[in-house]
Design an enzyme around this catalytic site. Sequence first.
Site, PDB file in Angstrom:
ATOM      1  N   SER A  25       0.826  -1.207   0.000  1.00 13.06           N
ATOM      2  CA  SER A  25       0.000   0.000   0.000  1.00 13.06           C
ATOM      3  C   SER A  25       0.859   1.256   0.000  1.00 13.06           C
ATOM      4  O   SER A  25       1.911   1.299   0.635  1.00 13.06           O
ATOM      5  CB  SER A  25      -0.885   0.000   1.254  1.00 13.06           C
ATOM      6  OG  SER A  25      -1.510   1.255   1.430  1.00 13.06           O
ATOM      7  N   TYR A  66      -1.933   5.766  -4.551  1.00 12.30           N
ATOM      8  CA  TYR A  66      -2.906   6.854  -4.461  1.00 12.30           C
ATOM      9  C   TYR A  66      -2.265   8.069  -5.118  1.00 12.30           C
ATOM     10  O   TYR A  66      -1.100   8.370  -4.841  1.00 12.30           O
ATOM     11  CB  TYR A  66      -3.233   7.191  -3.004  1.00 12.30           C
ATOM     12  CG  TYR A  66      -4.183   6.225  -2.336  1.00 12.30           C
ATOM     13  CD1 TYR A  66      -5.497   6.081  -2.802  1.00 12.30           C
ATOM     14  CD2 TYR A  66      -3.780   5.461  -1.246  1.00 12.30           C
ATOM     15  CE1 TYR A  66      -6.368   5.194  -2.189  1.00 12.30           C
ATOM     16  CE2 TYR A  66      -4.663   4.579  -0.620  1.00 12.30           C
ATOM     17  CZ  TYR A  66      -5.946   4.447  -1.103  1.00 12.30           C
ATOM     18  OH  TYR A  66      -6.824   3.575  -0.502  1.00 12.30           O
ATOM     19  N   THR A  84      -5.383   2.820  -7.451  1.00 11.38           N
ATOM     20  CA  THR A  84      -6.708   2.807  -6.826  1.00 11.38           C
ATOM     21  C   THR A  84      -7.546   3.955  -7.379  1.00 11.38           C
ATOM     22  O   THR A  84      -7.139   5.117  -7.302  1.00 11.38           O
ATOM     23  CB  THR A  84      -6.593   2.902  -5.293  1.00 11.38           C
ATOM     24  OG1 THR A  84      -5.887   1.751  -4.828  1.00 11.38           O
ATOM     25  CG2 THR A  84      -7.969   2.941  -4.641  1.00 11.38           C
ATOM     26  N   LYS A 141      -7.467  -0.490 -10.230  1.00 13.32           N
ATOM     27  CA  LYS A 141      -8.099  -1.182  -9.109  1.00 13.32           C
ATOM     28  C   LYS A 141      -9.336  -0.414  -8.638  1.00 13.32           C
ATOM     29  O   LYS A 141      -9.218   0.720  -8.174  1.00 13.32           O
ATOM     30  CB  LYS A 141      -7.093  -1.316  -7.952  1.00 13.32           C
ATOM     31  CG  LYS A 141      -7.649  -1.958  -6.683  1.00 13.32           C
ATOM     32  CD  LYS A 141      -6.551  -2.099  -5.635  1.00 13.32           C
ATOM     33  CE  LYS A 141      -7.065  -2.772  -4.378  1.00 13.32           C
ATOM     34  NZ  LYS A 141      -7.862  -1.852  -3.531  1.00 13.32           N
ATOM     35  N   HIS A 199     -13.074  -1.993  -2.782  1.00 14.25           N
ATOM     36  CA  HIS A 199     -12.232  -1.472  -1.691  1.00 14.25           C
ATOM     37  C   HIS A 199     -12.593  -2.152  -0.360  1.00 14.25           C
ATOM     38  O   HIS A 199     -12.677  -1.495   0.677  1.00 14.25           O
ATOM     39  CB  HIS A 199     -12.417   0.053  -1.587  1.00 14.25           C
ATOM     40  CG  HIS A 199     -11.225   0.789  -1.059  1.00 14.25           C
ATOM     41  ND1 HIS A 199     -10.559   1.736  -1.795  1.00 14.25           N
ATOM     42  CD2 HIS A 199     -10.586   0.740   0.146  1.00 14.25           C
ATOM     43  CE1 HIS A 199      -9.568   2.239  -1.064  1.00 14.25           C
ATOM     44  NE2 HIS A 199      -9.566   1.640   0.113  1.00 14.25           N
TER      45      HIS A 199
END
Length: 371
Positions: A107, A130, A156, A231, A255
């Site tokens: 992440s 992100y 994402t 994603k 998510h």
Amino acid sequence: MGEITNVMEFEAIAKQKLPKMVYDYYASGAEDQWTLAENRNAFSRILFRPRILIDVSKIDLSTTVLGFNISMPIMVAPTAMQKMAHPDGEYAIARAASAAGTIMTLSSWGTSSVEEVASTGPGTRFFQLYVYKDRNVTIQLVRRAERAGFKAIALTVDTPRLGRREADIKNRFNMPPHLSLKNFEGLDIGKLNKAEDSGLASYVAGQVDRSLSWKDVQWLQTITSLPILVKGVITAEDAKIAVQSGAAGIIVSNHGARQLDYVPATIMALEEVVKAVQGRIPVFLDGGVRRGTDVFKALALGASGVFIGRPIIWSLAADGEAGVKKALQMIRDEFELTMALSGCRSLKEITRNHVMTDWETPRASLPVPRL
């Protein structure tokens, strides 16, 4: 840990061990948590049509993802702040995934940096991204991931704003003071600020770019040569645009039911996305995978592989690296058994005819194989 017989049992152990704020952060979904339950429940509406009297003495679970060989179609989804679950955090998960011969996705909001995770040793790893308002932050981060040997970017796309997770609001969720978002530490955006509600929601509102659009998916391809997995796609319309935008693959994801509540379970959205891409790019799934049977169902409905999130966190909290290894092994073993009992010796033998959904009438089977 001898008495654990399936990965769901790790959650109760994790709940005992973790502070309430931390457990709630990992466990909760958005608002009414309808989709959270549905991500699991939907799998139970898919039944098997097993084929019998097939020689299943040898079963091959191996596959490739974006050209990388992995031991099984079961990978580790990106989950934030893993050191909240266990002091070894991302290190333990990276080692366990590597030992299992599969891919870990780190992440952006890891409590270990891309460099630290790379230092754990060999292994195929993807980086979840992100996109921040400050594009230089994003460019730097992508370059660092590339240099650290990460092999793909999982972008994402379902989080222009953080979903409403009411447990985090009640608990005024914040990161424990000894931890930080290591990838952003040097940029002075590695800490969440104290907030009246959820510290993470405030952080996202301040840092994450709400203007993100398809043109940015194309922009990303100009700053990196890494393949980009989009994603958070759950509709045919967006699947088609993802293909047109140059995505290397799609992860059908809601998510972990933490963003928009009342979206369908990912296993329900999967087939629509698979049909829309027409085989041009691989489609993966995350959300609600807890059993080897779930993995088989996803592959039968057209997924090339699955990513697992919460069970990895719970097993990490329960027993560190050994717990994560055990969780991956248990799901692998269950999946192999499901294949054997369904009459499939390799992933390519898993077909749509091996499952039946409660919204269809059973189909006539394929031609009988010559013996």
